[in-house]
Write an enzyme that holds these catalytic residues in place. Structure first.
Site, short mmCIF file in Angstrom:
data_model
loop_
_atom_site.label_atom_id
_atom_site.label_comp_id
_atom_site.label_asym_id
_atom_site.label_seq_id
_atom_site.Cartn_x
_atom_site.Cartn_y
_atom_site.Cartn_z
N ASN A 9 56.92 14.60 9.88
CA ASN A 9 58.15 13.88 9.54
C ASN A 9 58.54 14.34 8.14
O ASN A 9 57.97 13.89 7.16
CB ASN A 9 57.88 12.37 9.58
CG ASN A 9 59.09 11.56 9.15
OD1 ASN A 9 60.19 12.10 9.01
ND2 ASN A 9 58.90 10.26 8.94
N TRP A 10 59.50 15.26 8.08
CA TRP A 10 59.90 15.83 6.79
C TRP A 10 60.72 14.83 5.97
O TRP A 10 61.01 15.08 4.82
CB TRP A 10 60.70 17.12 7.00
CG TRP A 10 59.86 18.30 7.40
CD1 TRP A 10 58.51 18.32 7.62
CD2 TRP A 10 60.32 19.64 7.62
NE1 TRP A 10 58.10 19.59 7.96
CE2 TRP A 10 59.19 20.42 7.97
CE3 TRP A 10 61.57 20.27 7.56
CZ2 TRP A 10 59.29 21.79 8.26
CZ3 TRP A 10 61.67 21.62 7.85
CH2 TRP A 10 60.54 22.38 8.19
N LYS A 11 61.14 13.74 6.58
CA LYS A 11 62.00 12.75 5.91
C LYS A 11 63.21 13.45 5.29
O LYS A 11 63.78 14.31 5.94
CB LYS A 11 61.17 11.96 4.89
CG LYS A 11 59.89 11.39 5.52
CD LYS A 11 59.17 10.42 4.68
CE LYS A 11 57.92 9.94 5.42
NZ LYS A 11 57.23 8.87 4.76
N HIS A 93 61.10 3.82 12.43
CA HIS A 93 60.26 4.11 11.27
C HIS A 93 60.44 3.00 10.22
O HIS A 93 61.54 2.49 10.04
CB HIS A 93 60.62 5.48 10.68
CG HIS A 93 59.63 5.94 9.67
ND1 HIS A 93 59.61 5.47 8.38
CD2 HIS A 93 58.58 6.81 9.77
CE1 HIS A 93 58.61 6.04 7.73
NE2 HIS A 93 57.97 6.86 8.55
N GLU A 95 60.68 3.08 7.13
CA GLU A 95 61.66 3.35 6.07
C GLU A 95 63.07 3.05 6.55
O GLU A 95 63.98 2.86 5.74
CB GLU A 95 61.51 4.80 5.59
CG GLU A 95 60.29 4.95 4.69
CD GLU A 95 59.72 6.35 4.60
OE1 GLU A 95 60.37 7.31 5.01
OE2 GLU A 95 58.57 6.45 4.11
N GLU A 166 51.74 2.76 12.22
CA GLU A 166 51.95 3.15 10.84
C GLU A 166 51.96 1.91 9.94
O GLU A 166 53.03 1.33 9.70
CB GLU A 166 53.30 3.87 10.71
CG GLU A 166 53.37 5.19 11.44
CD GLU A 166 54.22 6.18 10.66
OE1 GLU A 166 53.70 7.23 10.31
OE2 GLU A 166 55.39 5.88 10.39
N GLY A 172 52.75 6.83 2.43
CA GLY A 172 53.09 7.42 1.13
C GLY A 172 52.35 6.82 -0.04
O GLY A 172 52.72 7.03 -1.20
N SER A 212 49.50 8.20 5.00
CA SER A 212 48.61 8.93 4.08
C SER A 212 47.60 9.81 4.79
O SER A 212 46.44 9.91 4.36
CB SER A 212 47.91 7.95 3.12
OG SER A 212 48.85 7.33 2.28
N GLY A 233 53.68 12.55 7.00
CA GLY A 233 54.87 12.60 6.15
C GLY A 233 54.66 13.58 5.01
O GLY A 233 54.83 14.79 5.16
N GLY A 234 54.25 13.06 3.85
CA GLY A 234 54.11 13.87 2.62
C GLY A 234 53.38 15.19 2.83
O GLY A 234 53.85 16.23 2.36
P1 PGA Z 1 52.92 9.72 4.74
O1 PGA Z 1 54.12 9.25 5.68
O2 PGA Z 1 52.09 10.69 5.53
O3 PGA Z 1 53.60 10.35 3.55
O4 PGA Z 1 52.16 8.50 4.36
C1 PGA Z 1 53.92 8.97 7.05
C2 PGA Z 1 55.22 8.54 7.67
O5 PGA Z 1 56.04 7.92 6.99
O6 PGA Z 1 55.49 8.80 8.85
#
Ligand code: PGA
Length: 249
Positions: A9-11, A93, A95, A166, A172, A212, A233-234
């Site tokens: 997930n590149w966001k 998600h 976010e 999640e 994050g 994470s 994500g990150g």
């Molecule tokens: P993260 O994000 O790996 O940076 O914790 C995961 C996500 O939001 O899907």
């Protein structure tokens, strides 16, 4: 052999098309492992820039709207994602929930995405307060009940359904969920989703973990927590780290 699903997930990253193309190529060239299904979800504007065809990598959207077309300024529809080559779409998600997305909207998005032939990746997970108050299971159960409400008729042709656990506090934060807690929630999600969707020998519930994930813990979520995949994500916008994650599975 069963393939684990690894989703990037590149966001809202990277900032330019050039960087997106480079990141995609670096990842593509680094994969040594065919035991995984790698899915990259870039920002929608880069979907057609990354050359995913014949790369072995699948692409997905990070969100979608609940109508396929019409007067809805700024929205991206499931049929548009499908047309751009997407097989998957992340829905719900945290976010997006944080900026106001409701369970009812998530339910509508799931139905339209399924009807458009996309495979949704439904995200659920409790916040830190809910975990501290011992309400993690209740929160996840409610999210599943609302998201999957009356979905039977549209899901009937799907052979599998992906749910990402999640925990919001782990996203994050560099503070991942313990392997035991993740395993416990995976079993709980399997059981709850099965009850809600009905048991069918052809339909499989696939539970994956996100929050994470990095190259040091990825493998353990698969082996110790018995997750069937990861949502990253990150670490997915750092090609070196993401390749290590894929190749470690
Ligand atoms: P993260 O994000 O790996 O940076 O914790 C995961 C996500 O939001 O899907």
């Amino acid at each position: 052999m069963k393939k684990n699903i690894i989703i990037a997930n590149w966001k809202c990253n990277p900032e330019t098309q050039e960087e997106a193309k480079r990141l995609f190529e670096e990842i593509k060239n680094g994969i040594e492992n065919s035991n995984t299904e790698v899915i990259i979800c870039p920002p929608v504007i880069f979907l057609t820039a990354v050359s995913f065809k014949e790369s072995g990598i699948k692409i997905g959207g990070q969100d979608c709207f609940w109508e396929n077309k019409g007067a809805f300024t700024g929205q991206i529809s499931p049929s548009m994602l499908k047309d751009a080559g997407c097989e998957y779409v992340i829905i719900g998600h945290s976010e997006r929930r944080k900026i106001g997305e409701t369970d009812e909207e998530i339910n509508k998005k799931l139905k339209v995405a399924l009807n458009a032939g996309l495979k949704p990746i439904l995200c659920v997970g409790e916040g830190s307060e809910e975990r501290e108050k011992n309400q993690a299971h209740d929160t996840v159960k409610k999210q599943l009940e609302n998201a999957l409400s009356n979905i039977e008729s549209v899901i009937k042709n799907s052979d599998s359904f992906i749910i990402a656990y999640e925990p919001v506090w782990a996203i994050g934060s560099g503070n991942p969920c313990s392997f035991e807690e993740a395993e416990d929630m995976s079993i709980f999600i399997q059981k709850t989703a099965r009850e809600l969707l009905g048991v069918s020998p052809v339909r499989k519930i696939i539970v994956i973990y996100g929050g994470s994930v990095d190259e040091s813990n990825a493998k353990d979520y698969i082996t110790k927590s018995k997750m069937e995949g990861l949502l990253v994500g990150g670490a997915s916008i750092n090609s070196e780290k993401f390749i290590k994650i894929i190749n470690s599975i």
